[in-house]
Motif scaffolding. Structure first.
Motif, PDB file in Angstrom:
ATOM      1  N   ALA A  73       1.372  -6.196  -0.412  1.00 46.42           N
ATOM      2  CA  ALA A  73       1.522  -7.204   0.679  1.00 46.42           C
ATOM      3  C   ALA A  73       1.472  -8.430   0.108  1.00 46.42           C
ATOM      4  N   CYS A  74       2.251  -8.840  -0.869  1.00 50.91           N
ATOM      5  CA  CYS A  74       2.146 -10.063  -1.525  1.00 50.91           C
ATOM      6  C   CYS A  74       2.353 -11.437  -0.779  1.00 50.91           C
ATOM      7  N   GLY A  75       2.895 -11.227   0.478  1.00 44.36           N
ATOM      8  CA  GLY A  75       3.307 -12.521   1.138  1.00 44.36           C
ATOM      9  C   GLY A  75       4.141 -13.401   0.486  1.00 44.36           C
ATOM     10  N   ASP A  95       6.164  -6.427   0.371  1.00 42.52           N
ATOM     11  CA  ASP A  95       5.737  -6.696   1.473  1.00 42.52           C
ATOM     12  C   ASP A  95       6.479  -6.169   2.673  1.00 42.52           C
ATOM     13  N   ALA A 138      -4.373  -8.404   3.603  1.00 42.53           N
ATOM     14  CA  ALA A 138      -3.489  -7.633   4.324  1.00 42.53           C
ATOM     15  C   ALA A 138      -4.391  -6.504   5.065  1.00 42.53           C
TER      16      ALA A 138
END
Length: 245
Positions: A73-75, A95, A138
């Protein structure tokens, strides 16, 4: 780049995001938010990426440049920026938002980026790939479900580390309770051991007076959060450590 939003506008936007619990709606929201995400969370004094990487650093032996890290969920890549500044260079990211991945790709810090809806799809990595896995920011309703945690553990090397964060403000307490039940079940099963559970008072600025910690005002109040760090058991321990084996 668009002119930055005012702090009240950012607080309203983030507050709205916290209220979205439908995943498809949430991912669309993040796609639209991606170009302005970094400056908006900076306005909220969002500290989780730095604090999580600091926590990981205390337990991960060097050399850090050789460690293979998954940013789940690295954004837009805020965690990768913190990792790179501390000497980590082997970074993979996943992500569920294409818009967020576009921003992460533009940073040029990841060796590999993949689209993956955590909790619905398996991670695109084989078992025991990474020295450490992080998921920062996240774990909450409408984002990544608790059911995704075993998949993070699967791709971590035996003896590797898993670093997780969640908010502990009132609207997220039910999720936090379910998350900790999941973490505890995995520990009781011998899958990993908890190294750290670190409460953080000043996680980010609150988006409403209902979220502010007691004793602070809405104008300068922060919501709280928590950082968890686990070590995956070595293979022999996970199998029960058979005597004489």
């Amino acid at each position: 780049m668009a002119e930055g939003r005012s702090l009240p506008e950012v607080r309203a936007l983030v507050g709205a995001s916290h209220g979205i619990t439908d995943l498809a709606h949430k991912l669309h929201f993040y796609d639209q938010w991606a170009p302005n995400y970094d400056q908006d969370v900076a306005a909220l004094q969002y500290r989780a990426p730095r604090l999580a990487v600091d926590c990981l650093m205390q337990a991960l032996p060097g050399p850090h440049h050789a460690a293979l890290i998954l940013d789940a969920a690295c954004g837009t890549g805020l965690v990768a920026a913190e990792l790179q500044a501390r000497g980590f260079h082997q970074l993979h990211g996943v992500d569920g938002s294409p818009g967020m991945l576009d921003q992460a790709r533009a940073r040029g810090l990841y060796q590999c980026l993949n689209l993956c809806i955590l909790g619905q799809e398996p991670l695109p990595s084989t078992e025991g790939t990474f020295d450490a896995v992080l998921m920062v920011g996240a774990l909450s309703d409408g984002q990544v479900p608790c059911s995704a945690i075993p998949e993070l553990l699967r791709v971590t090397k035996p003896g590797g580390l898993v670093c997780l964060t969640t908010r502990t403000n009132p609207s997220n307490l039910r999720y936090k309770e379910a998350l900790e039940a999941t973490l505890d079940r995995l520990e009781q099963a011998g899958a990993w051991e908890r190294l750290v559970a670190r409460p953080v008072d000043q996680w980010e600025l609150a988006t409403s007076e209902l979220e502010v910690r007691p004793g602070t005002s809405d104008s300068d109040g922060f919501i709280s959060g928590i950082i968890y760090l686990y070590r995956k058991q070595a293979a022999a321990q996970a199998e029960g450590g058979r005597p004489g084996a």
